[in-house]
Design a protein around this motif. Structure first.
Motif, mmCIF file in Angstrom:
data_model
loop_
_atom_site.group_PDB
_atom_site.id
_atom_site.type_symbol
_atom_site.label_atom_id
_atom_site.label_comp_id
_atom_site.label_asym_id
_atom_site.label_seq_id
_atom_site.Cartn_x
_atom_site.Cartn_y
_atom_site.Cartn_z
ATOM 1 N N ARG A 69 0.842 -1.196 0.000
ATOM 2 C CA ARG A 69 0.000 0.000 0.000
ATOM 3 C C ARG A 69 0.879 1.248 0.000
ATOM 4 O O ARG A 69 1.828 1.359 0.757
ATOM 5 N N TRP A 70 0.496 2.203 -0.884
ATOM 6 C CA TRP A 70 1.247 3.447 -1.037
ATOM 7 C C TRP A 70 0.311 4.656 -0.958
ATOM 8 O O TRP A 70 -0.801 4.626 -1.480
ATOM 9 N N ASP A 71 0.791 5.683 -0.282
ATOM 10 C CA ASP A 71 0.153 6.995 -0.330
ATOM 11 C C ASP A 71 1.072 7.893 -1.135
ATOM 12 O O ASP A 71 2.235 8.106 -0.765
ATOM 13 N N ILE A 72 0.551 8.419 -2.238
ATOM 14 C CA ILE A 72 1.348 9.209 -3.175
ATOM 15 C C ILE A 72 0.926 10.681 -3.091
ATOM 16 O O ILE A 72 -0.269 10.997 -3.120
ATOM 17 N N PHE A 73 1.912 11.572 -2.996
ATOM 18 C CA PHE A 73 1.657 13.014 -2.971
ATOM 19 C C PHE A 73 2.432 13.653 -4.123
ATOM 20 O O PHE A 73 3.653 13.519 -4.219
ATOM 21 N N ILE A 74 1.705 14.355 -5.006
ATOM 22 C CA ILE A 74 2.300 15.036 -6.149
ATOM 23 C C ILE A 74 2.219 16.536 -5.889
ATOM 24 O O ILE A 74 1.134 17.057 -5.594
ATOM 25 N N SER A 75 3.330 17.247 -5.981
ATOM 26 C CA SER A 75 3.333 18.665 -5.612
ATOM 27 C C SER A 75 4.104 19.500 -6.625
ATOM 28 O O SER A 75 5.045 19.023 -7.268
ATOM 29 N N LYS A 76 3.678 20.745 -6.758
ATOM 30 C CA LYS A 76 4.358 21.756 -7.575
ATOM 31 C C LYS A 76 4.020 23.106 -6.983
ATOM 32 O O LYS A 76 2.867 23.348 -6.582
ATOM 33 N N GLU A 77 5.000 23.995 -6.924
ATOM 34 C CA GLU A 77 4.766 25.313 -6.328
ATOM 35 C C GLU A 77 3.669 26.058 -7.094
ATOM 36 O O GLU A 77 3.664 26.099 -8.320
ATOM 37 N N GLY A 78 2.735 26.628 -6.329
ATOM 38 C CA GLY A 78 1.627 27.352 -6.934
ATOM 39 C C GLY A 78 0.410 26.496 -7.209
ATOM 40 O O GLY A 78 -0.600 26.986 -7.714
ATOM 41 N N TYR A 79 0.481 25.186 -6.847
ATOM 42 C CA TYR A 79 -0.625 24.261 -7.083
ATOM 43 C C TYR A 79 -0.962 23.520 -5.797
ATOM 44 O O TYR A 79 -0.104 23.333 -4.928
ATOM 45 N N TYR A 80 -2.214 23.093 -5.679
ATOM 46 C CA TYR A 80 -2.588 22.217 -4.576
ATOM 47 C C TYR A 80 -1.937 20.846 -4.789
ATOM 48 O O TYR A 80 -1.751 20.404 -5.920
ATOM 49 N N ASN A 81 -1.612 20.151 -3.694
ATOM 50 C CA ASN A 81 -1.086 18.787 -3.795
ATOM 51 C C ASN A 81 -2.154 17.848 -4.344
ATOM 52 O O ASN A 81 -3.333 17.977 -4.018
ATOM 53 N N GLN A 82 -1.717 16.910 -5.157
ATOM 54 C CA GLN A 82 -2.596 15.837 -5.609
ATOM 55 C C GLN A 82 -2.262 14.596 -4.805
ATOM 56 O O GLN A 82 -1.103 14.194 -4.727
ATOM 57 N N GLU A 83 -3.265 13.977 -4.206
ATOM 58 C CA GLU A 83 -3.039 12.830 -3.334
ATOM 59 C C GLU A 83 -3.706 11.591 -3.912
ATOM 60 O O GLU A 83 -4.849 11.642 -4.377
ATOM 61 N N GLU A 84 -2.990 10.486 -3.886
ATOM 62 C CA GLU A 84 -3.502 9.206 -4.384
ATOM 63 C C GLU A 84 -3.152 8.118 -3.375
ATOM 64 O O GLU A 84 -2.021 8.055 -2.892
ATOM 65 N N SER A 85 -4.110 7.258 -3.045
ATOM 66 C CA SER A 85 -3.869 6.088 -2.197
ATOM 67 C C SER A 85 -4.147 4.844 -3.026
ATOM 68 O O SER A 85 -5.191 4.746 -3.682
ATOM 69 N N LEU A 86 -3.220 3.888 -3.006
ATOM 70 C CA LEU A 86 -3.384 2.730 -3.875
ATOM 71 C C LEU A 86 -2.715 1.502 -3.274
ATOM 72 O O LEU A 86 -1.845 1.600 -2.409
ATOM 73 N N LEU A 87 -3.143 0.352 -3.752
ATOM 74 C CA LEU A 87 -2.537 -0.922 -3.389
ATOM 75 C C LEU A 87 -1.817 -1.445 -4.624
ATOM 76 O O LEU A 87 -2.444 -1.798 -5.621
ATOM 77 N N LEU A 88 -0.495 -1.483 -4.562
ATOM 78 C CA LEU A 88 0.321 -1.921 -5.685
ATOM 79 C C LEU A 88 0.629 -3.408 -5.519
ATOM 80 O O LEU A 88 1.338 -3.804 -4.605
ATOM 81 N N GLU A 89 0.097 -4.214 -6.412
ATOM 82 C CA GLU A 89 0.317 -5.650 -6.324
ATOM 83 C C GLU A 89 1.563 -6.046 -7.118
ATOM 84 O O GLU A 89 2.046 -5.302 -7.959
ATOM 85 N N LYS A 90 2.071 -7.245 -6.804
ATOM 86 C CA LYS A 90 3.276 -7.739 -7.467
ATOM 87 C C LYS A 90 3.058 -7.835 -8.973
ATOM 88 O O LYS A 90 2.082 -8.423 -9.434
ATOM 89 N N GLY A 91 3.951 -7.224 -9.724
ATOM 90 C CA GLY A 91 3.886 -7.290 -11.173
ATOM 91 C C GLY A 91 2.845 -6.377 -11.806
ATOM 92 O O GLY A 91 2.728 -6.335 -13.030
#
Length: 285
Positions: A69-91
């Motif tokens: 399980r991963w919590d992903i945060f995507i950020s750039k100055e001047g923008y709101y963060n984009q947040e994604e929660s996901l379950l990454l399975e093998k392969g």
């Protein structure tokens, strides 16, 4: 001896392949795709193993990560963060589209950036009231064209001009009428006190009358959170206004501490919202 050496080599190759398979099988891949306007941006990933970070300056970035399980945060100055929660399975391969939303703010603009043909919704100097000497009726005139006649009132009336219509308001009775130039018609709308400003927004009317009021579908209602108004404008489905505390919209405080002179104007040219004064600011989302 050679036979034993052969099987030892086979065993080593099999163990290496098995180890590689275990390593490969224990990971997945996340593919980030983005429009050029968001480049470059930062990625932070949180998992049970800890925190990892990466930078992405390409339209497509691929990351091989440990399954889980991963919590992903995507950020750039001047923008709101984009947040994604996901379950990454093998392969597995998971695709994430980067869609960053601009944080509210302002940028300094110049007057040449602004369309000088801005719609001027407010009191119009082209209109005048004239009383008929014989009947005493009050006529609303736009230049040399009579737009409407009222049997009483409007001794101290105000007129707020739209693109193809105008709102006439009698300050004594509080009655407001819509004058439609295309149909040459007059329609009673509502009664309201202390009407200061009117904004035409399609079929809706937004009114500054102490607070902020809207009229739509025969309903007159006060909009909450819009008090202490100094300047108001309408743009792209939203209401923007200046208060003594700064620049606001109905949804959130956009700018606090922005020094705005009394003579400054808040306007929209159909492309954006601008604060005009000694300094010119463009409000952006």
């Amino acid at each position: 001896m050679r036979s034993r050496l052969f099987w030892m080599v086979v065993l080593v190759v099999l163990m290496a392949g098995f180890t590689f398979w275990l390593f490969r099988a224990g990971n997945g891949e996340i593919v980030f795709t983005s429009d050029e306007e968001f480049l470059s941006y930062e990625i932070v990933g949180l998992s049970d193993s800890g925190v990892e970070s990466w930078s992405c300056g390409e339209i497509e970035c691929r990351l091989k990560l440990k399954a889980g399980r991963w919590d992903i945060f995507i950020s750039k100055e001047g923008y709101y963060n984009q947040e994604e929660s996901l379950l990454l399975e093998k392969g597995a391969v998971i695709e994430i589209e980067v869609e960053l939303k601009v944080e509210p703010g302002v940028r300094t603009a110049s007057r040449v950036d602004i369309d000088l043909e801005m719609p001027d919704y407010g009191e119009s100097s082209d209109f005048s009231w004239q009383e008929d000497e014989e009947t005493g009726y009050m006529g609303l005139w736009e230049g040399q064209t009579r737009r409407a006649t009222f049997m009483s009132g409007f001794i101290d009336g105000k007129v707020f001009a739209g693109e193809n219509s105008a709102l006439a308001w009698d300050s004594l009775s509080g009655e407001a009428y819509l004058i439609d130039f295309r149909e040459d018609s007059r329609e009673f709308l509502f009664e309201i006190e202390n009407l200061e400003e009117v904004m035409f927004a399609g079929e809706k009317l937004f009114l500054k009358a102490g607070g902020l009021v809207y009229f739509w579908d025969e309903e007159l209602a006060v909009l909450p959170g819009a008090t202490d108004l100094k300047k108001v404008t309408y743009f792209d489905g939203g209401i923007y206004f200046l208060t003594s505390e700064g620049f606001r919209s109905l949804e959130r405080v956009l700018i606090e501490g922005l020094e705005i002179a009394e003579e400054s104007a808040l306007v929209s040219d159909g492309e954006g919202v601008y604060v005009l004064g000694e300094e010119v600011y463009e409000v952006r989302w």
